[in-house]
Design a protein around this motif. Structure first.
Motif, PDB file in Angstrom:
ATOM      1  N   GLU A   3       1.047  -1.287  -0.045  1.00 18.61           N
ATOM      2  CA  GLU A   3      -0.010   0.082   0.046  1.00 18.61           C
ATOM      3  C   GLU A   3       0.954   1.286  -0.078  1.00 18.61           C
ATOM      4  O   GLU A   3       0.557   2.247  -0.532  1.00 18.61           O
ATOM      5  CB  GLU A   3      -0.651   0.119   1.197  1.00 18.61           C
ATOM      6  N   SER A   4       2.021   1.188   0.533  1.00 15.97           N
ATOM      7  CA  SER A   4       2.710   2.201   0.697  1.00 15.97           C
ATOM      8  C   SER A   4       3.674   2.702  -0.600  1.00 15.97           C
ATOM      9  O   SER A   4       4.269   3.462  -0.777  1.00 15.97           O
ATOM     10  CB  SER A   4       3.924   2.356   1.877  1.00 15.97           C
ATOM     11  N   ASN A  26       7.243  12.114   3.997  1.00 17.11           N
ATOM     12  CA  ASN A  26       7.089  10.666   3.796  1.00 17.11           C
ATOM     13  C   ASN A  26       6.723  10.634   2.085  1.00 17.11           C
ATOM     14  O   ASN A  26       7.016   9.610   1.740  1.00 17.11           O
ATOM     15  CB  ASN A  26       5.768  10.401   4.449  1.00 17.11           C
ATOM     16  N   GLU A  27       5.992  11.765   1.802  1.00 19.14           N
ATOM     17  CA  GLU A  27       5.613  11.506   0.210  1.00 19.14           C
ATOM     18  C   GLU A  27       6.940  11.601  -0.670  1.00 19.14           C
ATOM     19  O   GLU A  27       7.113  10.737  -1.543  1.00 19.14           O
ATOM     20  CB  GLU A  27       4.624  12.733  -0.325  1.00 19.14           C
ATOM     21  N   ARG A  30       8.631   8.076  -0.587  1.00 13.19           N
ATOM     22  CA  ARG A  30       7.917   7.192  -1.398  1.00 13.19           C
ATOM     23  C   ARG A  30       8.304   7.578  -2.838  1.00 13.19           C
ATOM     24  O   ARG A  30       8.508   6.550  -3.635  1.00 13.19           O
ATOM     25  CB  ARG A  30       6.148   7.355  -1.363  1.00 13.19           C
TER      26      ARG A  30
END
Length: 82
Positions: A3-4, A26-27, A30
């Motif tokens: 999911e991440s 955090n983005e 990713r």
């Protein structure tokens, strides 16, 4: 894929904010994780950087407010139809 993990499509939707450093940490992580394993998206990122650099050398064009509003509405309709 967990999911991440970011998909290529998600990356393309976030790339402008990524380049303008407007994403939360955090983005960014990713995106960078995705880029570490996706040569196609690395190429896309490089192309976006080149495009921004090329367009930055051009003078800004003022768009009449009515046309800008119409374009934004059309873009929102297109985005919501996907």
């Amino acid at each position: 894929m967990t999911e991440s993990e970011l998909t290529c499509k998600e990356l393309t939707e976030l790339i402008t904010d990524y380049l303008e450093e407007r994403l939360p940490h955090n983005e960014r992580v990713r995106i960078e994780q995705h880029l570490s394993g996706c040569p196609g998206c690395v190429t896309y990122l490089d192309q976006m950087r080149l495009t921004i650099k090329a367009l930055g050398a051009k003078p800004r064009v003022e768009i009449p407010q009515a046309i800008e509003s119409d374009l934004l509405q059309a873009f929102r309709r297109w985005k919501n139809s996907r």
